[in-house]
Motif scaffolding. Sequence first.
Motif, PDB file in Angstrom:
ATOM      1  N   ALA A   1      58.765  39.744  42.259  1.00  0.00           N
ATOM      2  CA  ALA A   1      59.003  38.426  41.659  1.00  0.00           C
ATOM      3  C   ALA A   1      58.029  37.392  42.206  1.00  0.00           C
ATOM      4  O   ALA A   1      57.549  36.516  41.464  1.00  0.00           O
ATOM      5  CB  ALA A   1      60.444  37.996  41.935  1.00  0.00           C
ATOM      6  N   PHE A   2      57.717  37.471  43.495  1.00  0.00           N
ATOM      7  CA  PHE A   2      56.769  36.538  44.107  1.00  0.00           C
ATOM      8  C   PHE A   2      55.396  36.656  43.446  1.00  0.00           C
ATOM      9  O   PHE A   2      54.790  35.652  43.050  1.00  0.00           O
ATOM     10  CB  PHE A   2      56.681  36.829  45.611  1.00  0.00           C
ATOM     11  N   PHE A   3      54.910  37.881  43.301  1.00  0.00           N
ATOM     12  CA  PHE A   3      53.587  38.066  42.699  1.00  0.00           C
ATOM     13  C   PHE A   3      53.615  37.798  41.197  1.00  0.00           C
ATOM     14  O   PHE A   3      52.618  37.326  40.636  1.00  0.00           O
ATOM     15  CB  PHE A   3      53.078  39.477  42.979  1.00  0.00           C
ATOM     16  N   PHE A   4      54.729  38.094  40.532  1.00  0.00           N
ATOM     17  CA  PHE A   4      54.818  37.808  39.106  1.00  0.00           C
ATOM     18  C   PHE A   4      54.775  36.295  38.854  1.00  0.00           C
ATOM     19  O   PHE A   4      54.188  35.833  37.867  1.00  0.00           O
ATOM     20  CB  PHE A   4      56.094  38.403  38.527  1.00  0.00           C
ATOM     21  N   LEU A   5      55.400  35.528  39.759  1.00  0.00           N
ATOM     22  CA  LEU A   5      55.357  34.077  39.649  1.00  0.00           C
ATOM     23  C   LEU A   5      53.926  33.569  39.723  1.00  0.00           C
ATOM     24  O   LEU A   5      53.493  32.726  38.917  1.00  0.00           O
ATOM     25  CB  LEU A   5      56.208  33.451  40.763  1.00  0.00           C
ATOM     26  N   PHE A   6      53.149  34.102  40.666  1.00  0.00           N
ATOM     27  CA  PHE A   6      51.760  33.685  40.795  1.00  0.00           C
ATOM     28  C   PHE A   6      50.909  34.231  39.649  1.00  0.00           C
ATOM     29  O   PHE A   6      49.922  33.605  39.258  1.00  0.00           O
ATOM     30  CB  PHE A   6      51.193  34.136  42.137  1.00  0.00           C
ATOM     31  N   SER A   7      51.274  35.389  39.117  1.00  0.00           N
ATOM     32  CA  SER A   7      50.541  35.924  37.970  1.00  0.00           C
ATOM     33  C   SER A   7      50.665  34.994  36.770  1.00  0.00           C
ATOM     34  O   SER A   7      49.683  34.759  36.051  1.00  0.00           O
ATOM     35  CB  SER A   7      51.067  37.313  37.612  1.00  0.00           C
ATOM     36  N   LEU A   8      51.847  34.451  36.545  1.00  0.00           N
ATOM     37  CA  LEU A   8      52.031  33.489  35.456  1.00  0.00           C
ATOM     38  C   LEU A   8      51.334  32.168  35.765  1.00  0.00           C
ATOM     39  O   LEU A   8      50.744  31.539  34.879  1.00  0.00           O
ATOM     40  CB  LEU A   8      53.522  33.247  35.220  1.00  0.00           C
ATOM     41  N   LEU A   9      51.405  31.746  37.035  1.00  0.00           N
ATOM     42  CA  LEU A   9      50.835  30.459  37.416  1.00  0.00           C
ATOM     43  C   LEU A   9      49.318  30.444  37.306  1.00  0.00           C
ATOM     44  O   LEU A   9      48.713  29.402  37.007  1.00  0.00           O
ATOM     45  CB  LEU A   9      51.264  30.116  38.841  1.00  0.00           C
ATOM     46  N   MET A  10      48.675  31.604  37.512  1.00  0.00           N
ATOM     47  CA  MET A  10      47.214  31.664  37.565  1.00  0.00           C
ATOM     48  C   MET A  10      46.574  32.112  36.257  1.00  0.00           C
ATOM     49  O   MET A  10      45.394  32.455  36.240  1.00  0.00           O
ATOM     50  CB  MET A  10      46.781  32.608  38.702  1.00  0.00           C
ATOM     51  N   ILE A  11      47.324  32.132  35.177  1.00  0.00           N
ATOM     52  CA  ILE A  11      46.762  32.527  33.890  1.00  0.00           C
ATOM     53  C   ILE A  11      45.659  31.544  33.474  1.00  0.00           C
ATOM     54  O   ILE A  11      45.829  30.331  33.564  1.00  0.00           O
ATOM     55  CB  ILE A  11      47.860  32.587  32.808  1.00  0.00           C
ATOM     56  N   CYS A  12      44.523  32.117  33.062  1.00  0.00           N
ATOM     57  CA  CYS A  12      43.394  31.322  32.537  1.00  0.00           C
ATOM     58  C   CYS A  12      42.747  30.422  33.577  1.00  0.00           C
ATOM     59  O   CYS A  12      42.184  29.373  33.231  1.00  0.00           O
ATOM     60  CB  CYS A  12      43.816  30.501  31.325  1.00  0.00           C
ATOM     61  N   VAL A  13      42.785  30.795  34.855  1.00  0.00           N
ATOM     62  CA  VAL A  13      42.005  30.079  35.861  1.00  0.00           C
ATOM     63  C   VAL A  13      40.585  30.631  35.820  1.00  0.00           C
ATOM     64  O   VAL A  13      40.352  31.800  36.134  1.00  0.00           O
ATOM     65  CB  VAL A  13      42.612  30.244  37.269  1.00  0.00           C
TER      66      VAL A  13
END
Length: 452
Positions: free
Chosen positions: A105-117
Motif C-alpha cells: 500500500a505504501f508503494f502503491f500510494l507513491f506509484s499513484l502520486l508520481m504518475i507523469c513526473v
Amino acid sequence: MGACLGACSLLSCASCLCGSAPCILCGCCPATRNSTISRLLFTTFLFLGVLVSIIMLSPGVESQLHKLPWVCEEGAQNPILQGHIDCGSLLGHRAVYRMCFATAAFFFLFSLLMICVRSSRDPRAAIQNGFWFFKFLVFVGITVGAFYIPDGPFPKIWFYFGVVGSFLFIIMQLVLLVDFAHSWNQQWLCKAEECDSRAWYAGLFFFTFLFYALSIAAVALLFIYYTQPGTCHEGKVFISLNLTFCVCVSIIAVLPKVQDAQPNSGLLQASVITLYTMFVTWLALSSVPDQKCNPHLPTHFGNETILADPVSYVTQWWDAPSIVGLIIFILCTFFISLRSSDHRQVNTLMQTEACPPMLEATQEQQVISEGRAFDNEQDGVTYNYSFFHFCMVLASLHIMMTLTNWYRPSETQKMISTWTAVWVKICASWAGLLLYLWTLVAPLLLPNRDFS
C-alpha cells in the motif's frame, strides 16, 4: 514493529547524510536529488518490511505473541486452546499478510502520486527524493493500521492479489536475468577482442557449461525427489515439458539466421534462462499439495496440515526453495534499484533511460553543486518514478507469497497448500520462455523494426 521503530534513527541519519543542508528533525526537508540514492532508500523500506515479516515468523516471537489476548482471542477466552494449531498457524502468516499489505500500500500510494513526473522541475519530484522522515512516519502509520484489519475475507482476497503480483514479478526476474546475461556476454566478448585473448572466450564457455550442467543436475534431482513410480504424473509432465522447451530455445538461440539478426545472442543467455526455468520448476513442485510428491510438505490429511503435537507447532518458511527464492529476490530488487540497462527493449519495459559510458555519464548525467554530485533530471528523469514504485508493489506481493510458502488461508483458519501456486509458477516459467523466444525471433518476424 519493534524492528521498524528501532530503525527510525538509522533512516533519519541516512536522510541527513544524503541531504544538501542541515535540517530540523534530521530529514524533514528535501534530502537528496540523487535518483540512485532515492531508489536505494525506498528499497530499504521494502527490506525493512521483509525483516519485520521474518521476525514475526520466528518461533520465539510467535510463542510470545501467542500469549497476548489481542493477538489470539480464542486462546484468551479458553486457556485450554492456548497453543492450538489453528491460532498458531494464523498468527505468523497473518503478520506477514498485514506487513506486506502495508508495504504494498505504501508503494502503491507513491506509484499513484508520481504518475507523469517528467523531470525534477515537477514539485512532486521533491517528494520522491526527499522528506524521508515523513515517509517513514507514513510507512509506520500504514503498518500499524494494517494490523487492525479484521480477518474476515481479507486473507483470502489478499492471497489472490499476491498470486497475480508474484506471477508478474517472476517474469520480471527473468527479464532482468536475460538483460544481465546479454550485458555479461557483450562485455566479455568486447574484452576478448580488445585484449586479443582467448581467456575471455574460455570464461564464457566455462560458465555456459556450468549453467547447463547445473540445469541437468536439477532435472535429475527433481525426478528423484519430486516424482514417484506410478504417481506424481503432473510433476513428470512439468519437468519434461520445461526441459523440452529449454532445449528448443537453446537450439533456436544458435541458429544461423538468429545469429545474423541477433549477433549478441548465444548459449550463455540460453543457459541462464534454462537454469532459471529449472529453478521456477523446483518452486512449483515444492508447492504440490501431495506429500508423496513433495518432500517439503508436513504430514497432510487431504489438504490440511495435521500435526501430532500442536503445542510444538512453529511456522516454518525456511526450506531450501524459499531461501534460494529470497536470495534471488534480494539480488533482483537491488538490480532494479541500481542499474539502467544498455538495451533499448529492456529500458522500454523497465521504464529507464539508457546507461551512457562512464565518461559521458560524468559529463552529462551529473552536475557539481556545493562539492556534491547529483543526477541531472531537470530535462528528464532517468527512470519512471511511478513504474519503479509499481515494481516495489510486485516485489512486496512476491515476498509475501515466498514467506508463506504460497499457502492459502482456509475457512478454518488453517494455511493449506493448493494447486493454484503450482500452476501460477509453471505458467510463469512458460511465459518467461515465450518472452525469451520472442526476443530471439522478433527481428526475423519484423525485419523492418530496429531491435539494436
